[in-house]
Scaffold this active site. Structure first.
Site, PDB file in Angstrom:
ATOM      1  N   HIS A  41       0.818  -1.315   0.079  1.00 15.19           N
ATOM      2  CA  HIS A  41       0.168  -0.133   0.034  1.00 15.19           C
ATOM      3  C   HIS A  41       0.940   1.275   0.069  1.00 15.19           C
ATOM      4  CE1 HIS A  41      -3.480  -2.568   0.759  1.00 15.19           C
ATOM      5  NE2 HIS A  41      -2.955  -3.137   1.694  1.00 15.19           N
ATOM      6  N   ARG A  67       7.060  -5.251   3.662  1.00 16.71           N
ATOM      7  CA  ARG A  67       5.887  -5.927   3.020  1.00 16.71           C
ATOM      8  C   ARG A  67       5.671  -5.793   1.743  1.00 16.71           C
ATOM      9  NH1 ARG A  67       0.029  -4.932   5.700  1.00 16.71           N
ATOM     10  NH2 ARG A  67       0.321  -3.115   4.754  1.00 16.71           N
ATOM     11  N   GLU A 143      -4.863 -12.456   7.061  1.00 15.01           N
ATOM     12  CA  GLU A 143      -5.822 -11.488   6.702  1.00 15.01           C
ATOM     13  C   GLU A 143      -6.987 -11.726   6.137  1.00 15.01           C
ATOM     14  OE1 GLU A 143      -4.259  -8.035   5.052  1.00 15.01           O
ATOM     15  OE2 GLU A 143      -2.915  -9.330   3.548  1.00 15.01           O
TER      16      GLU A 143
END
Length: 251
Positions: A41, A67, A143
């Site tokens: 992101h 990440r 998730e």
């Protein structure tokens, strides 16, 4: 985060979505233990990410994590060769995906990472390959409800080091609002369940927390071995909002 419980204070890492070497340096000097450079992101590209990783002092880079947006081994290799000490792979739902992370992150015989002289003396030890495998963490992010359902099989994959839970996306997969810091319901149940399962498998367990108080409670209860605490963009926005609201307040 290497397998097994960590002694002493539980590390706190900030999610860094701003492509800035200065932010990485200031975060580390503020008292955080590490950073999660977020290529999934935000606006951090690969070139910016490797520069940010190099900005973290070598003597404090134990929790210099990245990440990634996919399990593509090419960018993972560049991040590792630039000094990333952990790779977080999001939305892991199968054991095959977990094995792909290990393959990209670990040197043989655990994985298939290639040797390359990107930084001098990146890992200390007589056996560079063994030292590298010990120094670098393969971290799966659970998730989704499907990832939780397959957790036992996923956690059994050889070469994994840690489990990181993403509460907001997990909540969405259960039809709930996408937020963190749950204290009841299926997301909190998953926190307790996955923490116990991870520890039983010899893995550490961490998760994203928005509130320091919530993170502190999970650490004190032995549920979390480390936490992601806040996002740089969110913290900046909050501070800016508080400053301007205070300036313009008429009370």
């Amino acid at each position: 985060m290497k397998s097994g419980r960590q002694a002493g204070r539980a590390p706190a890492l900030i999610h860094q979505a701003i492509p800035s070497q200065a932010v990485a340096e200031f975060v580390m000097s503020s008292g955080y233990d590490g950073t999660i450079v977020d290529l999934q992101h935000g606006e951090v590209g690969l070139d910016a990410a490797v520069a940010m990783l190099r900005a973290i002092p070598r003597d404090r880079n134990e929790y210099a994590y990245a990440r990634v947006g996919s399990l593509d081994p090419a960018p993972i290799l560049r991040l590792l060769d630039s000094g990333a000490r952990g790779i977080i792979a999001p939305t892991i739902e199968t054991a095959d995906q977990a094995r792909a992370l290990v393959e990209a992150t670990k040197y043989p015989p655990l994985g298939g990472r290639s040797l390359g002289p990107s930084r001098p003396s990146l890992y200390a030890g007589d056996d560079y390959v063994a030292a590298g495998n010990s120094a670098v963490s393969a971290i799966i992010q659970i998730e989704t409800a499907r990832g939780r359902e397959n957790a036992e099989e996923i956690f059994a994959v050889d070469g994994l080091d840690s489990v990181y839970l993403g509460p907001a996306d997990l909540a969405v997969s259960y039809g709930l609002p996408g937020r963190g810091d749950w204290t009841e319901g299926p997301v909190y149940d998953a926190v307790l369940e996955l923490s116990s399962m991870a520890h039983a498998a010899g893995l550490t367990f961490g998760l994203y927390c928005a509130s320091p108080a919530y993170a502190r409670d999970l650490i004190a209860a032995g549920i979390a071995d480390y936490v992601g605490l806040g996002i740089d963009l969110v913290l900046l926005t909050r501070t800016a909002r508080e400053a301007i609201e205070s300036l313009r307040s008429t009370s």
